[in-house]
Motif scaffolding. Structure first.
Motif, PDB file in Angstrom:
ATOM      1  N   ILE A 179      22.246  28.047   1.906  1.00 36.63           N
ATOM      2  CA  ILE A 179      23.069  28.606   2.983  1.00 36.63           C
ATOM      3  C   ILE A 179      23.821  27.484   3.698  1.00 36.63           C
ATOM      4  O   ILE A 179      25.026  27.578   3.936  1.00 36.63           O
ATOM      5  CB  ILE A 179      22.188  29.378   4.003  1.00 36.63           C
ATOM      6  CG1 ILE A 179      21.576  30.614   3.348  1.00 36.63           C
ATOM      7  CG2 ILE A 179      23.005  29.799   5.223  1.00 36.63           C
ATOM      8  CD1 ILE A 179      20.560  31.335   4.234  1.00 36.63           C
ATOM      9  N   ALA A 180      23.102  26.396   4.020  1.00 36.87           N
ATOM     10  CA  ALA A 180      23.741  25.292   4.739  1.00 36.87           C
ATOM     11  C   ALA A 180      24.874  24.701   3.908  1.00 36.87           C
ATOM     12  O   ALA A 180      25.974  24.471   4.414  1.00 36.87           O
ATOM     13  CB  ALA A 180      22.708  24.225   5.089  1.00 36.87           C
ATOM     14  N   ALA A 181      24.623  24.475   2.600  1.00 35.53           N
ATOM     15  CA  ALA A 181      25.646  23.858   1.748  1.00 35.53           C
ATOM     16  C   ALA A 181      26.878  24.754   1.642  1.00 35.53           C
ATOM     17  O   ALA A 181      28.016  24.294   1.788  1.00 35.53           O
ATOM     18  CB  ALA A 181      25.060  23.586   0.360  1.00 35.53           C
ATOM     19  N   LEU A 182      26.668  26.046   1.411  1.00 35.78           N
ATOM     20  CA  LEU A 182      27.798  26.977   1.281  1.00 35.78           C
ATOM     21  C   LEU A 182      28.606  27.027   2.584  1.00 35.78           C
ATOM     22  O   LEU A 182      29.843  26.985   2.563  1.00 35.78           O
ATOM     23  CB  LEU A 182      27.299  28.384   0.938  1.00 35.78           C
ATOM     24  CG  LEU A 182      26.764  28.594  -0.489  1.00 35.78           C
ATOM     25  CD1 LEU A 182      26.144  29.982  -0.616  1.00 35.78           C
ATOM     26  CD2 LEU A 182      27.880  28.413  -1.514  1.00 35.78           C
ATOM     27  N   CYS A 183      27.907  27.111   3.700  1.00 35.40           N
ATOM     28  CA  CYS A 183      28.615  27.246   4.975  1.00 35.40           C
ATOM     29  C   CYS A 183      29.358  25.975   5.345  1.00 35.40           C
ATOM     30  O   CYS A 183      30.440  26.028   5.928  1.00 35.40           O
ATOM     31  CB  CYS A 183      27.648  27.614   6.090  1.00 35.40           C
ATOM     32  SG  CYS A 183      27.049  29.291   5.910  1.00 35.40           S
ATOM     33  N   LEU A 203      25.702  30.553  10.691  1.00 34.86           N
ATOM     34  CA  LEU A 203      24.919  30.703   9.458  1.00 34.86           C
ATOM     35  C   LEU A 203      24.402  29.352   8.974  1.00 34.86           C
ATOM     36  O   LEU A 203      23.255  29.238   8.520  1.00 34.86           O
ATOM     37  CB  LEU A 203      25.780  31.362   8.373  1.00 34.86           C
ATOM     38  CG  LEU A 203      26.091  32.841   8.605  1.00 34.86           C
ATOM     39  CD1 LEU A 203      27.075  33.346   7.548  1.00 34.86           C
ATOM     40  CD2 LEU A 203      24.810  33.681   8.559  1.00 34.86           C
ATOM     41  N   MET A 204      25.265  28.313   9.074  1.00 37.50           N
ATOM     42  CA  MET A 204      24.827  26.994   8.638  1.00 37.50           C
ATOM     43  C   MET A 204      23.614  26.536   9.446  1.00 37.50           C
ATOM     44  O   MET A 204      22.650  25.988   8.906  1.00 37.50           O
ATOM     45  CB  MET A 204      25.946  25.976   8.803  1.00 37.50           C
ATOM     46  CG  MET A 204      25.509  24.576   8.426  1.00 37.50           C
ATOM     47  SD  MET A 204      26.571  23.278   9.042  1.00 37.50           S
ATOM     48  CE  MET A 204      26.095  23.182  10.751  1.00 37.50           C
ATOM     49  N   GLY A 247      20.618  28.161   8.277  1.00 39.40           N
ATOM     50  CA  GLY A 247      20.205  27.523   7.027  1.00 39.40           C
ATOM     51  C   GLY A 247      19.451  26.233   7.292  1.00 39.40           C
ATOM     52  O   GLY A 247      18.384  25.987   6.729  1.00 39.40           O
ATOM     53  N   LEU A 248      20.009  25.400   8.186  1.00 36.60           N
ATOM     54  CA  LEU A 248      19.360  24.121   8.494  1.00 36.60           C
ATOM     55  C   LEU A 248      18.002  24.336   9.176  1.00 36.60           C
ATOM     56  O   LEU A 248      17.063  23.578   8.937  1.00 36.60           O
ATOM     57  CB  LEU A 248      20.259  23.261   9.388  1.00 36.60           C
ATOM     58  CG  LEU A 248      21.513  22.678   8.734  1.00 36.60           C
ATOM     59  CD1 LEU A 248      22.332  21.889   9.747  1.00 36.60           C
ATOM     60  CD2 LEU A 248      21.167  21.805   7.544  1.00 36.60           C
ATOM     61  N   VAL A 249      17.928  25.371  10.011  1.00 35.38           N
ATOM     62  CA  VAL A 249      16.650  25.684  10.660  1.00 35.38           C
ATOM     63  C   VAL A 249      15.610  26.041   9.597  1.00 35.38           C
ATOM     64  O   VAL A 249      14.496  25.497   9.574  1.00 35.38           O
ATOM     65  CB  VAL A 249      16.808  26.838  11.671  1.00 35.38           C
ATOM     66  CG1 VAL A 249      15.447  27.377  12.085  1.00 35.38           C
ATOM     67  CG2 VAL A 249      17.572  26.376  12.914  1.00 35.38           C
TER      68      VAL A 249
END
Lengths: 326, 453
Positions: free
Chosen positions: A124-128, A88-89, A92-94
């Motif tokens: 999404i990236a931060a949460l993951c 998921l991260m 998010g980064l993508v």
């Protein structure tokens, strides 16, 4: 060398991940703050991280890369356990990365959509990342308690990123924008402190081993500077934000960095000598000495160069630039 | 619900990710050298057209580069999430190669990209040129390391195996393993060719729609010269690469040529439906002695057939077909570029509308050849992960099929979404004269191609 090599690589890995959290932290923070900005403020906000985000993101590749090079078995176990948050991260980064370019090039009619995707990807990236960090600290524990702890950190990391993002914008923006960023930082200050406090309380509760390492005399005394420095920095940030003392935004940013460094040192002390808490030790997970030596030469030669030219780029873009089109 | 095979799914997921990823670095590796050329030409001649060309193509480059970077990060994680066994066993070799890629290439390109894109007015022209050159060196450097690792997996040398774990014996032999020089050269040329057809495709489209001025011609001719030189060269390099593969991975070649039994005087099969159950070809259309001639450079040469590798050779039909798609596309590139080149350089005329249309259709032809070629390379390695030493199945992670399937679906959706907007955005940029930033919007009637052929 057989004793020192794995430790050197753990240190380099820690440094890379710490740099990632600080550097991409402010990028992600800006992404999280974007929905709260006025339309006219969005372009300068994104432009402020334009020349940097790509290189910032590379630090996580180095961190994971070192994990893979120096501790291949641990790399396999950790990334297999963290399959879902890691995937998921990455998504998010993508999303964040592509939105960066598309929002400028895809035309005005799509800009709103790409702005939302930019923020969504950052969130999404931060949460993951928080989820992964939390899960790692519990030794990849998948029980309810472990998951709850991971959830707690998942919700805390964005608060830190928002603080970093606000401090960055205060450094890089025109006065009006900087004031707005200061307002955001004020909102995020308390949640970040609460999160730090909760994590400090929860970590020893989740892991008995960590508790015994921190609360045994005389070691506890040696460790005291870590919470003290972190608390002082946190307090100073609060006073500065709420107008009790005069400050420069750069100092605000470095105070946040100091908190991150203290957290990293505390974490390193908690985990040592393991690479996966309670499961695998640094030395038993290490790759063969020959492979480590070969990579060490590369690290010794290139890492100072990387840090050097990174510094050079930050110097070139030291002034707040409003219009950075190409 | 039918049972999901996690092995197949993990392979599909990795294949999807790596197929998507490779599209973008392929363009950016070639394009950044072209950009450096545009910048240098402008610096040397002061001809504004080269600067317009740079301004337009740097936008394409930045977009492509960004997608390449983010999809590449996915790859670095998926080695661990999908194939932990690979890292556990071959980590001593794969790890440092990937590490050197990050340390010597990723940081270099990512950091100086900032100056290249945003620093034009903040640094001197020379510093900017140096930064652009460092980006180009960085992208090529990353190709060097990753292709070295890929080649080592195909033709492993320089290691010793103790208790199932790989250890390094000689780094020189690991890095410069037997297939690496061929694969690296083949890939770099592929990258430049893909960029050349992208340059010509979009430029043709801009002519036909009368978007832009003489800068576009200069871009087109740059691409044309690249294609004329590189497409025949690529055929030559490809042939050498094939001979190298025959020496080290005969099963791959046997599958590519759909040769079942070891024979002499082997014909070249132009078309066939390879059937793995009856282990023979149906509807085969053959050129006598062809394969013997190509592979051994002699009419009577013996070629090993698939039955020598029973149970341990790659699937035949995909290799057979992918190879023919790659070669077919390559031949088309040679024909189209030389046909147009003859008109332009010998008859001193501008390309015909038909030629421009063909180039416009062939904008992404490089991608087709590239993917087909990589499928030959990677499917041709099966069932091995490290050729002859470790199978792919040994490296599999222990995830449930459902988990892998659901992430696979999301990845696929994401990729379709990105590809769609990538192409829409390129079209959008190509439509805007202002995409060449300072480029003048006016038409140059004297230089526009004739409307009739």
């Amino acid at each position: 060398m057989e004793f020192w090599l794995p430790l050197i690589f753990v240190a380099v890995m820690g440094l890379a991940l710490l740099l990632y959290v600080v550097l991409d932290g402010y990028d992600l923070g800006v992404g999280l703050l974007l929905p709260f900005a006025a339309e006219s403020e969005k372009d300068p906000m994104v432009a402020s991280i334009g020349p940097f985000w790509d290189a910032n993101e590379t630090w996580i590749v180095l961190g994971v890369g070192i994990l893979l090079i120096a501790f291949p078995q641990a790399h396999g176990i950790i990334l297999t356990s963290l399959y879902l948050p890691a995937t998921l991260m990455l998504m998010g980064l993508v999303l964040r990365g592509i939105a960066f370019d598309f929002r400028i090039k895809a035309g005005e009619s799509q800009k709103g959509m790409w702005n939302r995707i930019f923020s969504l990807g950052s969130l999404i990236a931060a949460l993951c990342q928080g989820w992964m960090l939390g899960s790692y600290v519990t030794g990849l524990d998948s029980s309810v308690l472990g998951m709850l702890f991971a959830l707690l950190i998942a919700l805390s990391l964005p608060a830190l990123y928002v603080m970093l993002g606000s401090a960055w914008l205060m450094i890089k923006s025109e006065p009006a924008m900087a004031r707005k960023a200061q307002g955001w930082a004020k909102v995020a200050w308390l949640p970040m402190g609460l999160a730090l406090l909760l994590i400090s309380i929860a970590t020893p509760l989740v892991s008995e081993r960590i508790a015994s390492k921190w609360f045994t005399l005389p070691d506890s005394l040696w460790l005291l500077p870590i919470p003290i420095i972190a608390s002082l920095c946190y307090g100073w940030i609060g006073m500065a934000l709420f107008g009790r003392i005069r400050y420069r935004p750069v100092m605000m940013f470095f105070a946040l960095v100091a908190i991150c460094v203290m957290a990293a040192l505390g974490l390193a002390y908690s985990i040592y000598p393991d690479i996966i808490i309670g499961r695998m030790q640094i030395h038993s997970a290490a790759a063969h000495v020959d492979s480590l030596m070969f990579t060490l030469w590369g690290v010794l030669i290139t890492l100072p160069m990387i840090l050097g030219y990174t510094f050079f780029v930050y110097r070139i873009f030291r002034t707040p630039a409003v219009n950075q089109a190409y | 619900m039918p049972e999901l095979d996690p092995f197949l799914l993990a392979r599909l997921q990795f294949a999807a990710n790596i197929s998507f990823h490779i599209l973008f670095p392929t363009i950016s590796i070639g394009l950044c050298w072209v950009l450096l050329y545009f910048r240098t030409r402008f610096t040397l001649t002061g001809d504004k057209d080269w600067e317009y060309a740079y301004f337009f193509w740097v936008k394409v480059f930045a977009l492509t580069f960004a997608i390449g970077v983010v999809s590449g990060i996915t790859m670095s994680f998926q080695f661990g999430t999908n194939w932990p066994g690979f890292m556990a066993k071959a980590g001593n070799i794969a790890g440092p190669l990937l590490g050197y890629e990050v340390l010597t290439a990723f940081f270099l390109e990512a950091t100086f990209l900032g100056i290249m894109l945003f620093g034009k007015h903040l640094v001197s022209n020379r510093t900017h040129l140096v930064a652009s050159a460092l980006v180009a060196i960085g992208t090529t450097g990353s190709a060097f390391w990753i292709l070295s690792l890929n080649s080592w997996m195909q033709t492993p040398t320089g290691h010793v195996i103790r208790d199932g774990i790989f250890y390094v014996d000689s780094w020189m032999e690991v890095i410069f393993n037997p297939s690496f020089p061929y694969r690296f050269t083949h890939m770099l040329i592929a990258s430049l060719l893909t960029s050349a057809f992208l340059l010509m495709g979009i430029s043709s489209w801009r002519f036909i729609n009368r978007v832009d001025g003489p800068a576009t011609w200069k871009v087109f001719y740059t691409g044309l010269v690249m294609a004329m030189v590189l497409s025949p060269l690529q055929a030559l390099v490809g042939d050498q690469h094939g001979l190298n593969t025959l020496e080290h991975q005969p099963a791959k070649i046997a599958a590519v040529e759909a040769i079942w039994n070891t024979e002499t005087n082997v014909p070249f099969t132009l078309f066939a439906l390879p059937d793995e159950i009856s282990r023979s070809n149906r509807f085969a259309l053959e050129i006598p002695y062809g394969s013997s001639l190509i592979l051994t450079h002699s009419f009577a040469g013996e070629v090993k057939g698939l039955n020598e590798f029973a149970g341990m050779h790659p699937p035949v039909a995909p290799l057979f077909w992918c190879f023919r798609i790659m070669v077919g596309m390559g031949v088309l590139m040679i024909l189209v570029s030389w046909w147009t080149g003859w008109r332009v350089f010998v008859r001193k005329s501008i390309p015909s509308l038909l030629q421009l249309r063909i180039f416009s259709w062939m904008t992404f032809s490089g991608w087709v050849a590239l993917l087909a070629g990589w499928y030959v390379n990677e499917i041709g390695r099966q069932p091995w992960l490290v050729y002859g030493l470790m199978t792919v199945e040994e490296a599999l992670a222990d995830h449930s099929g459902g988990m892998v399937l659901s992430t696979l679906i999301v990845w696929l959706l994401l990729y379709v979404f990105i590809l769609y907007f990538y192409i829409v955005t390129l079209r959008n940029l190509a439509k805007k004269p202002s995409a060449s930033l300072l480029a003048s919007v006016q038409n140059y009637p004297g230089l526009l191609p004739p409307k009739e052929v």
